[in-house]
Enzyme design. Structure first.
Site, mmCIF file in Angstrom:
data_model
loop_
_atom_site.group_PDB
_atom_site.id
_atom_site.type_symbol
_atom_site.label_atom_id
_atom_site.label_comp_id
_atom_site.label_asym_id
_atom_site.label_seq_id
_atom_site.Cartn_x
_atom_site.Cartn_y
_atom_site.Cartn_z
ATOM 1 N N SER A 143 0.823 -1.202 0.000
ATOM 2 C CA SER A 143 0.000 0.000 0.000
ATOM 3 C C SER A 143 0.870 1.270 0.000
ATOM 4 O O SER A 143 1.713 1.442 -0.870
ATOM 5 C CB SER A 143 -0.956 -0.047 1.195
ATOM 6 O OG SER A 143 -1.944 0.947 1.101
ATOM 7 N N ASP B 267 -9.722 -3.282 -5.952
ATOM 8 C CA ASP B 267 -9.056 -2.465 -4.936
ATOM 9 C C ASP B 267 -9.545 -1.026 -5.032
ATOM 10 O O ASP B 267 -9.285 -0.332 -6.022
ATOM 11 C CB ASP B 267 -7.535 -2.532 -5.161
ATOM 12 C CG ASP B 267 -6.746 -1.934 -4.005
ATOM 13 O OD1 ASP B 267 -7.322 -1.153 -3.224
ATOM 14 O OD2 ASP B 267 -5.545 -2.229 -3.894
ATOM 15 N N HIS C 192 -7.117 -5.731 -0.561
ATOM 16 C CA HIS C 192 -6.020 -4.774 -0.353
ATOM 17 C C HIS C 192 -5.297 -5.074 0.961
ATOM 18 O O HIS C 192 -4.061 -5.122 1.001
ATOM 19 C CB HIS C 192 -6.576 -3.342 -0.349
ATOM 20 C CG HIS C 192 -5.541 -2.279 -0.234
ATOM 21 N ND1 HIS C 192 -4.955 -1.669 -1.328
ATOM 22 C CD2 HIS C 192 -4.967 -1.705 0.856
ATOM 23 C CE1 HIS C 192 -4.077 -0.769 -0.913
ATOM 24 N NE2 HIS C 192 -4.068 -0.766 0.409
#
EC number: 3.1.1.13
Length: 324
Positions: free
Chosen positions: A136, A270, A299
């Site tokens: 991320s 996502d 995610h």
């Protein structure tokens, strides 16, 4: 005799000050100190995990254990929390009590980049090669690290569900930006009140929040209890607010310069980096190793798919490791 996969995985946990901020480090393997140049027993390669946000090392506990075992226990696998995201143990403050200010705004996005570079400088010999596995916002941080410290011996960077552009314009970003940038202070009082609950009640609340998952990693439950700390939440939300404002344009220059070292892994559903972000980067870098998830992983894969992700990564890196 037990096989290597049945052996207990050596896992070392420590809390340190890095850039003056409380930092949790989880280390898989017998190597606890990689900073001694004179040691003949140092491994040639370190796998270092750069977390997402919340950047709590505990979320990646199962992931690094599975990765370490998948690598036949040949290389250390470490995860370093973001500065100020973990609740320090009793007797340790969130910020080091010193007159020396090591870094301006260590809890901000730029500070978190410098925090990771400082950690490597102080704790890892410059002769050790690195595999950076980022998740991320950790992917943005990793690209910044490679940009700012080209001397790092990065063998490969694996960027999982990369939030490296247009965060505020993503579906989740449109929802969260007003909350993070204007209303985040309103969240502090409820968190403060919840912080007085017994640990068992906090764990029950976390289980309730994650009840929709078929399976949930137990370490995620215990780690999430940190989110009942006002100091942790304040630092987490502050960093997130900066992400919305600062992660705008994709750094195509750094990507181009390091393309052969990068693996991108995008999700199909996502809401932080939607599939058209994948389509566009794939078009801009047709020779890049840019993959689209075919397994439907979320995610926040650490909540329920750490072992599956670790197995994929070890498979992707086999060729690199055989050339060492």
């Amino acid at each position: 005799m037990r096989s290597a996969s049945e052996e207990p995985v050596p896992l070392h946990e420590e809390f340190i000050y890095c850039c003056g901020a409380a930092t949790q480090v989880l280390k898989c393997g017998p190597w606890k100190d990689l900073s001694k140049d004179e040691s003949k027993n140092l491994p040639r390669l370190l796998f270092m995990i750069i977390p997402g946000n919340p950047g709590l090392a505990g979320y990646y506990r199962t992931f690094i254990q599975a990765l370490y075992c998948g690598l036949n226990q040949q290389y250390p696998v470490w995860v370093v929390s973001h500065a100020g995201h973990c609740k320090p143990p009793n007797g340790m403050e969130m910020i080091e009590d010193t007159d020396i200010k090591e870094l301006e705004d260590v809890f901000g996005l730029n500070g978190q980049v410098e925090h990771k570079l400082n950690f490597l400088k102080k704790n890892v010999s410059k002769d050790i090669k690195l595999v950076l596995i980022a998740h991320s916002i950790g992917c943005y941080i990793t690209l910044e690290m490679m940009k700012r410290a080209s001397e790092l011996q990065v063998l490969r960077s694996v960027l999982l569900f990369p939030t490296i552009e247009r965060m505020a314009q993503s579906p989740q970003g449109k929802l969260m930006t007003p909350l993070l940038c204007k209303l985040r202070y309103a969240l502090y009082m409820p968190v403060y009140l919840l912080s007085f609950l017994p640990e068992g009640v906090k764990a029950s609340l976390v289980r309730f929040a994650l009840r929709g998952m078929k399976t949930c990693d137990e370490s995620s439950i215990t780690t999430s209890i940190n989110l009942f700390s006002v100091d942790c939440i304040a630092n987490i939300l502050y960093m997130a607010s900066q992400e919305m404002m600062k992660v705008v344009e994709r750094d195509s220059t750094t990507i181009k310069q390091n393309l052969k070292k990068l693996i991108f892994y995008y999700g199909t559903g996502d809401s932080w980096c939607p599939q058209h972000y994948y389509d566009e980067i794939k078009m801009d870098f047709p020779d890049g190793d840019i993959r689209l998830c075919e397994k439907g992983l979320r995610h926040a894969f650490v909540l329920d798919a750490s072992k599956e992700m670790a197995a994929m990564i070890t498979d992707w890196l086999q060729d690199d490791l055989t050339k060492l």
